[in-house]
Design an enzyme around this catalytic site. Structure first.
Site, PDB file in Angstrom:
ATOM      1  CG  HIS A   1      -3.446  -3.627   3.381  1.00 41.66           C
ATOM      2  ND1 HIS A   1      -2.438  -2.967   4.041  1.00 41.66           N
ATOM      3  CD2 HIS A   1      -4.168  -2.669   2.756  1.00 41.66           C
ATOM      4  CE1 HIS A   1      -2.543  -1.663   3.831  1.00 41.66           C
ATOM      5  NE2 HIS A   1      -3.585  -1.450   3.054  1.00 41.66           N
TER       6      HIS A   1
ATOM      7  CD  GLU B   1      -0.846  -5.517   6.012  1.00 37.54           C
ATOM      8  OE1 GLU B   1      -0.594  -6.049   4.915  1.00 37.54           O
ATOM      9  OE2 GLU B   1      -1.191  -4.314   6.139  1.00 37.54           O
TER      10      GLU B   1
ATOM     11  CB  CYS C   1      -0.978  -0.045   1.179  1.00 37.71           C
ATOM     12  SG  CYS C   1      -2.352   1.090   1.001  1.00 37.71           S
TER      13      CYS C   1
END
Lengths: 795, 88, 260
Positions: free
Chosen positions: C203, C205, C86
């Site tokens: 993302h 994560e 990002c």
């Protein structure tokens, strides 16, 4: 900073003699009115103070106030800061309980969630600023409430927003709505703070006066909770964060008057937020608090330096002396009046332990923030403001705070409009004829912005950052996983969060409306599998000086208090926003209830979506046929009248306990609160959520529309695997809760067979249906519901 | 003292969604003759005294390195000399 | 192995990346402050998401001048794996470590939602465990993720197999509807020519645990762990092989990089 005592003595004498030539010269130099001009011209009135309040100030000071002092009182004694009309009412709330670590009175409430952890939360309104400049108004609203949470030593973990706007048909409303949503998004996203839930209602009464209530939730270790108290005589006082400019002067007074056509001229009162600085402040303050060097810390919210200094000193029973020449400023030539009243954002007042200032400065510097010693804690109870050593204001600190401000209990009178509205009988309305008309009514309700999907709103919010969002926006309540002790070994905890209110119910009956707001918030939490713990309230009302409004306020608070007591959810903090009127027209009384619940095991949670074909659909709670105050009456018949649905708190409690027990035993596949739009909308939403249809048979006594769309309380729509139905029934028997099997999950649409209950209680046999069967394909429901708000916003 | 007035615009050919949105808004408000809108950035940079050529080179460099992104943006600037009294 | 999670003022997914690397994947991880000038001891660098410097001026424009970025560049040039997520991706673009630039999203709004991305190449250290064409469910959350590159640049990306992820529908088809922000050619992530520097807008994560809606993002972290383990083996054997050969060797050996 050192001030010689004798010098102080002299200045004190000087300041108490308003005729003193030096002092007059001083006022003239700043081109500020003198004490005499204030008296002769009645200047307090323009600042929003009453004549008797001015007299009270003179009495407190034993002399006439100077212009700076008058301004300080005017802002802190505004309704927004002093809660002059609501304070006596707050006493009605239950505020303590076994899990309550901190009730009202601090920046936010603190609730024990076990394992040495605590949840810290509060709701705050930013209605007036958002009406004038929606983006910045909403953004700084988020900034303010977030500061209230991290100053307690808690890491902010979630934001929820409760929004009220006029009809989306109105282009100006769309401008306000989209501005507010971008403001919340722009600020919250930048902070890395997930906006995990909320609500949005649309009604003409909010067209000129939108409501923007933001709730922030934080998590803390119980032994790291920080308080906003200026203790320890001789400790330094520091200003931390952004520089001080002229923005937002008199913002709090602005929030305490009615809006009118000229409000837009007040634009300079609206502050501009800097989320980047706020993000740095969060990290730096949490680090500073963890260092143990912080004695007390408070956000500079409304009325900036004045409120933070007087409140911190007031809580500790101490005094504060500070020199505003030392406060870092953004603009030149600012007067003491402007310095003390500036509402520049992203600033904090910090009292460190004496001798540890440098340590704190280093922490803030690492985050690129200024931290400057501007004064010290004293023992004389005074807030003494100097400029380059010369006293420019000196008042008893506590007299500025809510403890010192006047209290009003104006006349309360039941509004006359209620007689007419209560006389309304929905049974006399023409009934939609046949299943097609009822199906069309359901589609209309699904597309009504109040009920329709809020995806257009929440997809602009980062609701996943921090990677704990287990159930995000669109759920009955948000669920966050709580990391910490217990992780990796045994169950992982969760917290459930919701914010809720129905202004229309409160308009029709504030007492019942207030009770329902609490009951429904708790029900939302229960539907996720969480045990409700505590409440924060945001009271949004009109001008309390009008007897009818004060009656609404009183009754709503009484309703909230009784429900909180009954459901065991104390109020740990909140906010009141009064004077929400435009050109004399008040909004619906709108008390917003934010609630936090606990899941002992986050894996044992429930969603509102139907899960599997063949599951049985069951209604927990009473079957009701009440249409008063319903969204159906408004959307389909264009009527706002009647009495809101009745609430039996005893039944409510039992239904909630049953639902929780059933979820904990793993019996339920889904649980969904029946709210606006009634059972029919709840069914449709559970279908849409699960992307699967359902077939149900709905019994009714009087009218099919009332059974479908009535908003009777204490009802939860659940689905269970067929083999669990008996156990659920048994469980329900133990709680004395009625259980009505409605049908089963499956198919490509929602099929509702309507079955009239004969007077002797016999339900029509299958096949002999009265009005027949409604059938809506999933696709049609999804289309009406999902894209409705986006369609308005494209206009 | 120099005052650089810097404009940063998206390059021609790079889609400008903000410009498009403003164009649409203007047209719906009845400005039917509006054909195109491009939205860019405007910056004012004050520099201490130095020769004009040096100042131009420095502004040019800061535009290239930081103030614009050469992949999507182009920049232009004007440089005006201000009286020394404007020096802060 | 040890992850470096770089923290810029305004980073806000740093803690999420740290948690994913340490608590979910079970590797060592450490925060590296933006003023730090030493990356020795680290095996992989992550530039996390967020709003470095408030995204003022342009996303990533100021962060790229942080002292730590000189080290990140050096680390990347030496072939070390670097992942920009990002805002981290935006910083890599601004720093010129990856080609192209970011524009505001097509509809001008911040977008947070689940997306499906298709793995276009398994040649990078972050996709080594993926099957090419595999579809991952990974969320996005950004206002400026509209990837732009001119036509010549796009041709280069394609010719050099630098497109790592594309937005698709759930079944892996590239469609206009599945493009959430208007990116050229539905591009969600790219790599440099060598393949060791990868940037993506989604993302991973946030999708490492089923509880959060998807665990598909784990494979990106696990790939780099496997890749580095493989490199260690390769180094020990003192074999001068490029990563692809290593990858093939591992595949042949039925090692850690089997298809998932």
């Amino acid at each position: 900073m050192s001030v010689k005592p004798e010098a102080t003595q002299q200045r004190q004498e000087a300041i108490s003699q308003h005729q003193d030539p030096a002092r007059r010269r001083d006022a003239t130099r700043r081109r500020e009115p003198t004490s005499r001009q204030i008296r002769e011209e009645g200047l307090w009135r323009a600042m929003g103070l009453r004549d008797e309040e001015y007299r009270q100030i003179v009495e407190i000071l034993g002399r006439e106030p100077n212009y700076t002092e008058l301004g300080m009182y005017a802002v802190l004694w505004s309704e927004h800061c002093a809660y002059k009309h609501t304070r006596p009412l707050f006493k009605l709330f239950p505020t303590s309980g076994p899990r309550i670590l901190q009730g009202p009175g601090e920046n936010a409430g603190v609730v024990d969630i076990g394992d040495g952890q605590a949840v810290v939360f509060k709701v705050e309104s930013h209605n007036h600023p958002s009406a004038v400049e929606p983006y910045q108004g909403a953004a700084t609203g988020v900034g303010g409430i977030v500061r209230d949470i991290f100053t307690m030593g808690a890491r902010p973990v979630a934001v929820l927003d409760s929004l009220r706007f006029g009809s989306l048909e109105d282009p100006r409303v769309r401008y306000l709505f989209s501005g507010v949503v971008s403001g919340i998004s722009g600020y919250g996203n930048c902070l890395g703070l997930p906006t995990v839930g909320g609500e949005a209602y649309f009604d003409d009464c909010y067209a000129q006066n939108p409501l923007v209530n933001v709730m922030c939730v934080g998590l803390a270790k119980q032994d790291e909770i920080a308080l906003a108290s200026a203790k320890g005589v001789g400790n330094p006082v520091m200003v931390v964060g952004a520089t001080t400019g002229r923005d937002g002067i008199h913002g709090a007074t602005f929030a305490s008057v009615e809006l009118n056509e000229r409000s837009e001229e007040k634009r300079p009162s609206v502050q501009v937020g800097d989320p980047f600085t706020e993000k740095l402040l969060i990290e730096a303050c949490l680090e500073a608090i963890r260092s143990g060097a912080v004695v007390g810390i408070q956000d500079m919210g409304a009325a900036g330096l004045t409120s933070s200094a007087s409140e911190m000193a007031g809580r500790a029973g101490s005094g504060i002396e500070m020199d505003i020449a030392l406060v870092p400023r953004r603009e030149e030539g600012m007067t003491p009046y402007e310095m003390m009243l500036s509402e520049s954002q992203e600033r904090m007042l910090v009292v460190p332990q004496k001798g540890r200032e440098e340590e704190l400065m280093a922490i803030f510097a690492r985050w690129g923030l200024q931290a400057v010693v501007v004064g010290r804690v004293t023992d004389d109870g005074l807030l003494r403001v100097t400029e380059n050593g010369e006293v420019v204001a000196e008042v008893p600190a506590r007299s500025l705070t809510t403890d010192g401000a006047p209290v009003y209990r104006p006349e309360a009178r039941r509004p006359a409009y209620l007689d007419e509205l209560w006389a309304f009988d929905w049974r006399k309305l023409p009934e939609p004829e046949g299943p097609e008309a009822l199906g069309a009514a359901l589609l209309t309700l699904l597309a009504a912005p109040t009920i329709a999907s809020k995806e257009w709103v929440y997809r602009q919010y980062d609701y996943m950052v921090q990677t704990n969002t287990v159930a995000g926006p669109g759920s009955d309540a948000a669920v966050l996983r709580v990391r910490g002790p217990g992780n990796g070994k045994g169950a992982v905890k969760g917290i459930s969060l919701t914010i809720d209110s129905n202004g229309r119910y409160c308009y029709l009956d504030p007492f019942t409306g207030g009770r329902i707001a609490v009951a429904e918030a708790a029900r939302n939490l229960v539907c996720t599998g969480a045990e409700p713990l505590a409440v924060t309230d945001g009271l949004n009302f009109g001008n309390p000086e009008k007897p009818e409004i004060y009656w609404q306020l009183t009754r709503a608070v009484e309703g909230i208090a009784s429900a909180c007591r009954e459901l065991g959810t104390p109020v740990v903090g909140g906010n009141a926003s009064l004077y929400n009127e435009t050109n004399g027209e008040a909004i619906y009384p709108t008390p917003v209830i934010g609630m936090v619940g606990l899941l002992a095991d986050v894996e044992r949670r429930c969603t509102s979506a139907f899960g599997r074909e063949g599951d049985r659909i069951v209604l927990l709670g009473p079957v009701g046929e009440e249409l008063g105050g319903s969204e159906y009456l408004k959307q389909v018949h264009g009527i706002v009248a009647g009495r809101p649905p009745a609430l039996d708190l005893d039944m409510e409690k039992r239904v909630q306990k049953l639902c929780l027990a059933a979820i904990h035993r793993g019996l339920l596949r889904s649980a969904h609160d029946c709210a606006e739009g009634g059972l029919a909308v709840a069914l449709a939403e559970s279908c849409i959520g699960g992307n699967i249809g359902a077939t149900v048979r709905l019994p009714y006594r009087e009218r099919a529309d009332a059974a479908l769309f009535g908003e009777s309380q204490s009802r939860i729509l659940v689905s269970v695997a067929p083999e669990n139905l008996d156990e659920l029934r048994q469980l329900a028997g133990g709680y004395a809760v009625p259980v009505l099997p409605l049908g089963e999950v499956g198919g490509a649409g929602l099929r509702v067979e309507l079955a009239r209950i004969e007077p002797e209680g016999r339900i029509e046999p299958e096949g002999q249906t009265g009005p027949g069967t409604i059938y809506l394909p999933l696709e049609a429901m999804v289309q009406n519901w999902r894209e409705s708000i986006a369609r308005y916003m494209k206009k | 003292m120099w005052l650089a007035r810097i404009r940063v615009m998206l390059k021609k050919g790079v889609l400008d969604p903000q410009g498009k949105a403003v164009l649409g808004a203007l047209q719906t408000q009845g400005y039917k003759r509006v054909q195109e809108v491009r939205v860019g950035k405007y910056l004012e940079v004050r520099l201490h005294s130095m020769g004009r050529i040096e100042a131009e080179a420095e502004v040019e460099e800061m535009c290239r390195r930081l103030l614009s992104n050469p992949v999507i943006e182009e920049f232009s600037f004007e440089l005006d000399e201000l009286p020394e009294s404007a020096e802060r | 192995m040890k992850f470096a999670i770089v923290v810029f003022p305004g980073s806000n997914c740093d803690r999420d990346c740290f948690y994913a690397a340490r608590d979910v994947i079970g590797q060592e991880a450490e925060f590296v402050w933006h003023t730090h000038r030493d990356l020795s001891g680290f095996d992989c660098v992550i530039l996390p998401g967020g709003f470095s410097y408030g995204d003022y001026l342009r996303s990533g424009a100021i962060a790229r001048f942080a002292p730590v970025m000189t080290e990140v560049e050096r680390f990347a040039r030496a072939g070390g794996p670097v992942l920009g997520i990002c805002n981290g991706f935006q910083i890599l673009l601004e720093a010129g470590l990856l080609p192209g630039a970011m524009l505001r999203n097509r509809d001008l709004q911040f977008r947070c939602e689940e997306t499906f991305i298709r793995v276009e190449t398994s040649r990078t250290p972050f996709t080594g465990l993926c099957r090419e064409g595999q579809v991952l469910k990974v969320p996005i959350a950004h206002g400026e993720g509209n990837y732009f590159i001119d036509e010549a640049g796009l041709k280069d990306l394609e010719a050099n197999r630098q497109i790592v992820f594309r937005y698709t529908d759930a079944s892996g088809r590239v469609t206009p509807e599945s493009n959430p922000n208007g990116s050229v050619s539905n591009i969600a992530g790219i790599c440099n020519r060598q393949g060791n520097v990868v940037g993506l807008m989604p993302h991973p994560e946030r999708s490492c645990e089923g509880m959060l809606g998807s665990a598909d993002g784990r494979v990106i972290f696990e790939s780099v762990v496997a890749d580095l383990a493989g490199r260690g083996v390769a180094r020990a054997a003192n074999a001068l092989m490029d990563r692809q050969t290593i990858h093939q060797v591992e595949k042949a050996a039925g090692g850690a990089s089997g298809c998932r």
